[in-house]
Enzyme design. Sequence first.
Site, mmCIF file in Angstrom:
data_model
loop_
_atom_site.group_PDB
_atom_site.id
_atom_site.type_symbol
_atom_site.label_atom_id
_atom_site.label_comp_id
_atom_site.label_asym_id
_atom_site.label_seq_id
_atom_site.Cartn_x
_atom_site.Cartn_y
_atom_site.Cartn_z
ATOM 1 N N HIS A 122 76.220 70.893 60.340
ATOM 2 C CA HIS A 122 74.777 70.836 60.097
ATOM 3 C C HIS A 122 74.158 72.230 60.134
ATOM 4 C CE1 HIS A 122 70.497 69.723 60.947
ATOM 5 N NE2 HIS A 122 70.799 68.819 60.038
ATOM 6 N N ASP A 170 65.700 60.563 71.749
ATOM 7 C CA ASP A 170 66.952 61.326 71.879
ATOM 8 C C ASP A 170 67.541 61.349 73.289
ATOM 9 O OD1 ASP A 170 66.348 61.831 69.251
ATOM 10 O OD2 ASP A 170 66.273 64.000 69.435
ATOM 11 N N ASP A 194 69.358 61.822 67.437
ATOM 12 C CA ASP A 194 69.849 62.915 66.617
ATOM 13 C C ASP A 194 71.184 62.456 66.045
ATOM 14 O OD1 ASP A 194 68.096 65.025 66.479
ATOM 15 O OD2 ASP A 194 69.323 66.403 67.652
ATOM 16 N N HIS A 202 76.080 69.553 68.320
ATOM 17 C CA HIS A 202 75.694 68.449 69.198
ATOM 18 C C HIS A 202 75.399 67.206 68.377
ATOM 19 C CE1 HIS A 202 71.832 70.064 67.836
ATOM 20 N NE2 HIS A 202 71.316 68.875 68.094
ATOM 21 N N LYS A 207 67.903 60.598 62.929
ATOM 22 C CA LYS A 207 67.274 61.734 62.268
ATOM 23 C C LYS A 207 68.206 62.943 62.286
ATOM 24 C CE LYS A 207 64.786 62.774 66.553
ATOM 25 N NZ LYS A 207 65.414 64.076 66.829
ATOM 26 N N HIS A 247 73.633 64.145 63.439
ATOM 27 C CA HIS A 247 73.951 65.236 62.522
ATOM 28 C C HIS A 247 75.334 65.088 61.892
ATOM 29 C CE1 HIS A 247 70.427 67.277 63.914
ATOM 30 N NE2 HIS A 247 70.892 67.528 65.113
ATOM 31 N N CYS A 293 61.962 67.759 70.292
ATOM 32 C CA CYS A 293 61.855 66.473 69.598
ATOM 33 C C CYS A 293 60.714 65.599 70.108
ATOM 34 C CB CYS A 293 63.187 65.740 69.673
ATOM 35 S SG CYS A 293 64.502 66.651 68.823
#
Length: 208
Positions: free
Chosen positions: A57, A13, A51, A86, A111, A53, A156
């Site tokens: 989310h 990330d 990440d 984010h 993810k 999203h 993470c």
Amino acid sequence: MAPDSNSVLLVVDVQNGFLPGGSLAVPDGDAVIPVINALGRHFAQVVLTQDWHPPGHISFASSHPGRAPFETVELAYGPQVLWPDHCVQGTQSAELAAGLDLPQAQLIIRKGCHPGVDSYSAFREADRTTRTGLAGYLRERGIETVWCVGLATDFCVAWSAIDAAEAGFRTIVIEAACRAIDTGGSLAKAWADMERAGVTRLAAAAFD
């Protein structure tokens, strides 16, 4: 201790949203980029995570009226820290940091894609049952050791390292190539959890 042909560098990330100026900036987050680039020269196998999203989310505080970022709520799969919006899919926030120089990377794991469940780990989502397929990929490639770096140490990176160890990989976190959010004692808890899972904590690594 040095990487070999059965090692992978897992870069977690390192995205604009987590860098200074991002909506969920990790303090000093951009400092990991040159460290990771230097480490990357010693790895033939590199995997990146993002990440990724969807809008609205479930991990976003804006999806919970009356709630603020960094509060914790109880969801169907357990406690969830609420974050500022984010790394929304397709936005500048979600892009990998421009300074990353890892041309040999062969896989990007995205993810947190499902609207109703968060995913800190590169291996399993927060419901602890939905898998990303990364463990199988690494086994197919003959990987035995996972070296973890990136953002953020206490979320993470830690969850990914713990899951890597639980999946049977020797797992090492290079502290100098990570930075933490550290909210409510999360960093101390993350290191304790990683130690309990058998993750090796390495302050720094120099392979030259």
